[in-house]
Design an enzyme around this catalytic site. Structure first.
Site, PDB file in Angstrom:
ATOM      1  N   THR A 127      43.794  37.753  33.799  1.00  0.00           N
ATOM      2  CA  THR A 127      43.425  38.985  34.446  1.00  0.00           C
ATOM      3  C   THR A 127      44.473  40.177  34.304  1.00  0.00           C
ATOM      4  O   THR A 127      45.531  39.751  34.863  1.00  0.00           O
ATOM      5  CB  THR A 127      42.879  38.890  35.791  1.00  0.00           C
ATOM      6  N   VAL A 133      31.357  34.899  39.338  1.00  0.00           N
ATOM      7  CA  VAL A 133      31.548  35.941  38.639  1.00  0.00           C
ATOM      8  C   VAL A 133      32.893  36.523  38.800  1.00  0.00           C
ATOM      9  O   VAL A 133      33.643  37.161  37.757  1.00  0.00           O
ATOM     10  CB  VAL A 133      30.794  37.075  39.531  1.00  0.00           C
ATOM     11  N   GLY A 180      44.724  37.449  40.744  1.00  0.00           N
ATOM     12  CA  GLY A 180      44.948  36.268  41.694  1.00  0.00           C
ATOM     13  C   GLY A 180      43.453  35.770  42.127  1.00  0.00           C
ATOM     14  O   GLY A 180      42.346  36.088  41.496  1.00  0.00           O
TER      15      GLY A 180
END
Length: 217
Positions: A61, A90, A113
């Site tokens: 991410t 999701v 995270g």
């Protein structure tokens, strides 16, 4: 376009064998080595790499926030997340107000995270509202982490099972970030984030909520 390589697909198969009762033999079973060897056609180098990736799954991410000369703010985030998605999960990245949030009157916020913890507090929105009230970006990020910690009554044993970061930028170009633990995903490295001020890029240390090593590595 399918970007999955055959090598990655085989590592995924090996990971499923390790992770699920329904995909035996697992890494803890006597037949694991034989199973892995068969998947990779007895290639020791590929087997060693696969075992490393399975033991330490990749994360991916990446939030990105920017402010231009007029003070207009934009932000985006990847949704790569943790390797090998769990069906139905999701994550926080595509949830507006959680993983990515922008208010052009105030600033922008993002997170990396454990996304489930971020969703519970609408972290991106929380950080922006704290900046609206006058907190610095770093202070706002720490407030979001404090809310997560309070969900666990500040129990470090429970909080030690995960890691989470918040990043923020305001209209004046002031930036900040905070991490639940002092370390990044590697225990021996300080949690940090990347900044580019228009002339150079550099790494800046995150402000830790708990000034000690922790988090699920």
């Amino acid at each position: 376009m399918n970007l999955l390589t055959e090598h990655s697909r085989k590592i995924w198969l090996a990971w499923k064998a390790k992770s699920s009762f329904n995909w035996r033999p697992g890494i803890d079973s006597p037949g694991w080595k034989e199973h892995l060897s068969a998947i990779f056609n007895h290639d020791e180098e590929k087997i060693a790499y696969a075992e490393h990736v399975i033991a330490h799954p990749r994360t991916g991410t990446i939030p990105c926030m920017a402010v231009d000369a007029k003070g207009d703010i934009s932000a985006t985030t990847t949704t790569s997340g943790l390797s090998w998605k769990i069906p139905g999960r999701v994550g926080d990245s595509p949830i507006i107000g959680a993983g990515c949030c922008v208010d052009n009157e105030v600033g922008a916020a993002g997170s990396t995270g454990k996304g489930e913890e971020n969703i519970k507090i609408s972290g991106g929105h929380t950080v922006i509202e704290m900046m609206r009230q006058g907190k610095t970006p770093t202070e706002a990020c720490l407030e979001a982490l404090g809310r997560i910690a309070r969900h666990y009554k500040n129990d470090k044993k429970k909080l030690g099972t995960f890691h989470i970061y918040f990043y923020a930028l305001n209209k004046d170009g002031v930036h900040g970030a905070a991490s639940l633990w002092r370390n990044g995903y590697e225990e021996n490295k300080q949690a940090s984030y990347a900044v580019h001020d228009g002339s150079e890029s550099r790494l800046v240390a995150c402000k830790p909520f708990f000034d000690e090593v922790g988090g699920d590595q």
